[in-house]
Design a protein around this motif. Structure first.
Motif, PDB file in Angstrom:
ATOM      1  N   LEU A  44       0.848  -1.195   0.000  1.00  0.00           N
ATOM      2  CA  LEU A  44       0.000   0.000   0.000  1.00  0.00           C
ATOM      3  C   LEU A  44       0.882   1.243   0.000  1.00  0.00           C
ATOM      4  CD1 LEU A  44      -3.044   0.781   0.171  1.00  0.00           C
ATOM      5  CD2 LEU A  44      -2.710   1.013   2.644  1.00  0.00           C
ATOM      6  N   HIS A  45       0.627   2.137  -0.953  1.00  0.00           N
ATOM      7  CA  HIS A  45       1.430   3.359  -1.057  1.00  0.00           C
ATOM      8  C   HIS A  45       0.555   4.459  -1.643  1.00  0.00           C
ATOM      9  CE1 HIS A  45       4.628   6.141  -2.230  1.00  0.00           C
ATOM     10  NE2 HIS A  45       5.456   5.441  -1.475  1.00  0.00           N
ATOM     11  N   TRP A  46       0.414   5.556  -0.899  1.00  0.00           N
ATOM     12  CA  TRP A  46      -0.494   6.627  -1.305  1.00  0.00           C
ATOM     13  C   TRP A  46      -0.111   7.250  -2.639  1.00  0.00           C
ATOM     14  CZ3 TRP A  46      -5.056   8.915  -0.564  1.00  0.00           C
ATOM     15  CH2 TRP A  46      -5.223  10.222  -1.035  1.00  0.00           C
ATOM     16  N   ILE A 115      -6.937   4.024   7.012  1.00  0.00           N
ATOM     17  CA  ILE A 115      -5.947   4.159   8.077  1.00  0.00           C
ATOM     18  C   ILE A 115      -4.541   3.935   7.531  1.00  0.00           C
ATOM     19  CG2 ILE A 115      -5.130   3.172  10.252  1.00  0.00           C
ATOM     20  CD1 ILE A 115      -8.038   2.474  10.893  1.00  0.00           C
ATOM     21  N   GLY A 116      -4.413   2.965   6.633  1.00  0.00           N
ATOM     22  CA  GLY A 116      -3.112   2.663   6.055  1.00  0.00           C
ATOM     23  C   GLY A 116      -2.531   3.822   5.285  1.00  0.00           C
ATOM     24  N   PHE A 117      -3.362   4.523   4.539  1.00  0.00           N
ATOM     25  CA  PHE A 117      -2.887   5.699   3.805  1.00  0.00           C
ATOM     26  C   PHE A 117      -2.443   6.792   4.768  1.00  0.00           C
ATOM     27  CE2 PHE A 117      -5.512   4.542  -0.150  1.00  0.00           C
ATOM     28  CZ  PHE A 117      -4.387   4.097  -0.818  1.00  0.00           C
ATOM     29  N   GLU A 120       0.744   5.389   6.858  1.00  0.00           N
ATOM     30  CA  GLU A 120       1.808   4.769   6.066  1.00  0.00           C
ATOM     31  C   GLU A 120       1.992   3.304   6.452  1.00  0.00           C
ATOM     32  OE1 GLU A 120       5.376   7.073   6.252  1.00  0.00           O
ATOM     33  OE2 GLU A 120       4.520   8.746   5.136  1.00  0.00           O
ATOM     34  N   LEU A 121       0.879   2.602   6.453  1.00  0.00           N
ATOM     35  CA  LEU A 121       0.874   1.167   6.713  1.00  0.00           C
ATOM     36  C   LEU A 121       0.903   0.460   5.367  1.00  0.00           C
ATOM     37  CD1 LEU A 121       0.513  -1.107   8.858  1.00  0.00           C
ATOM     38  CD2 LEU A 121      -1.955  -0.882   8.493  1.00  0.00           C
ATOM     39  N   THR A 175       0.041  -2.665  14.647  1.00  0.00           N
ATOM     40  CA  THR A 175      -0.859  -3.049  13.559  1.00  0.00           C
ATOM     41  C   THR A 175      -1.971  -3.955  14.079  1.00  0.00           C
ATOM     42  OG1 THR A 175       0.608  -4.892  12.976  1.00  0.00           O
ATOM     43  CG2 THR A 175       0.925  -2.812  11.806  1.00  0.00           C
ATOM     44  N   ASP A 176      -1.652  -4.782  15.083  1.00  0.00           N
ATOM     45  CA  ASP A 176      -2.688  -5.608  15.696  1.00  0.00           C
ATOM     46  C   ASP A 176      -3.719  -4.745  16.413  1.00  0.00           C
ATOM     47  OD1 ASP A 176      -1.310  -7.924  14.870  1.00  0.00           O
ATOM     48  OD2 ASP A 176      -0.041  -7.842  16.638  1.00  0.00           O
ATOM     49  N   LEU A 177      -3.267  -3.679  17.049  1.00  0.00           N
ATOM     50  CA  LEU A 177      -4.201  -2.760  17.705  1.00  0.00           C
ATOM     51  C   LEU A 177      -5.126  -2.096  16.690  1.00  0.00           C
ATOM     52  CD1 LEU A 177      -1.844  -1.075  20.334  1.00  0.00           C
ATOM     53  CD2 LEU A 177      -3.623  -2.783  20.756  1.00  0.00           C
TER      54      LEU A 177
END
Length: 250
Positions: A44-46, A115-117, A120-121, A175-177
């Motif tokens: 994943l990369h914005w 959230i990943g964007f 930066e996940l 990441t688990d949280l």
């Protein structure tokens, strides 16, 4: 030939949505490992997603996981949890309702992409599996599960035990949280808020999913209401995450 047939029968016996999720979670990491697909093209990369129109990245980031000697064991644990708890949900509360189960996964995936964007996940496999596991644990919160070294506790504590477990083994855990947060968001909006607080239901499965994945007769009716009969049946079972010697040894 008999062993191949057994594996094929086992794979075809996996519920539909879980089967595709499991298969892609095996195929993409292997393709990246042997070099047929560039691993960096699946994270994943914005900037690359938005400005270079690499719109597949939010999807591949869900299924891809880098395979290295340091990550292999954790990857196998991920596959175990994916298969075990996704199957339990799809054949339990969502039995006969593949569209509703797919909608739950899509909702959680979209939350994790957003959230990943922002955070930066790059990989979504870990939090997505924890989100699904969290929902199962909340629906079966009083069921006793087994962990390593013979420890047993109620299912409601399993996600938090896994967070601590990953913090010790990998030095991570955030990441688990995120997965727990997304799983709780779905559980709260779909079950907790409408039932316990008398609020409106904010989530409903789009009709287009029913068009392609219609409900099967005999499935559980009343989306958003955990069936009491199934809950009672589940509570009478003592199912562990390690299932004897699968991961916990002899």
């Amino acid at each position: 030939m008999a062993e191949g047939s057994d594996i094929g029968d086992w794979f075809r016996g996996i519920p539909l949505i879980t089967r595709y999720w499991f298969a892609l979670s095996v195929a993409l990491p292997l393709l990246g490992r042997i070099g047929l697909v560039d691993a960096m093209s699946m994270i994943l990369h914005w900037d690359l997603t938005v400005y270079h129109f690499q719109i597949w990245r939010p999807v591949t980031a869900l299924f891809f996981y880098p395979l290295m000697p340091q990550t292999g064991f954790h990857y196998l644990i991920n596959l175990y949890f994916l298969y075990n708890y996704s199957t339990r949900l799809e054949t339990g509360l969502f039995d006969g309702r593949p569209a509703d189960y797919l909608f739950m996964l899509i909702f959680q995936w979209l939350c994790l992409v957003i959230i990943g964007f922002m955070a930066e996940l790059f990989l979504l496999m870990d939090p997505m599996i924890l989100a699904v596991l969290y929902v199962w644990c909340q629906l079966n919160r009083d069921q006793i599960v087994s962990f390593w070294f013979g420890t047993q506790f109620k299912a409601m504590y399993l996600p938090w035990v896994l967070v601590g477990f990953n913090m010790i083994l990998r030095g991570g855990g955030w990441t688990d949280l995120l997965g727990i947060f997304v799983g709780h968001l779905y559980f709260f909006l779909m079950f907790k808020y409408p039932q316990d607080f008398g609020g409106r239901s904010f989530l409903s499965t789009p009709e287009i999913l029913y068009r392609y994945l219609p409900n099967r007769r005999g499935g559980v009716s009343g989306f958003g209401v955990p069936p009491a009969s199934r809950r009672r049946a589940d509570d009478n079972q003592r199912q562990g995450w390690g299932q004897g010697n699968v991961l916990g040894g002899n």
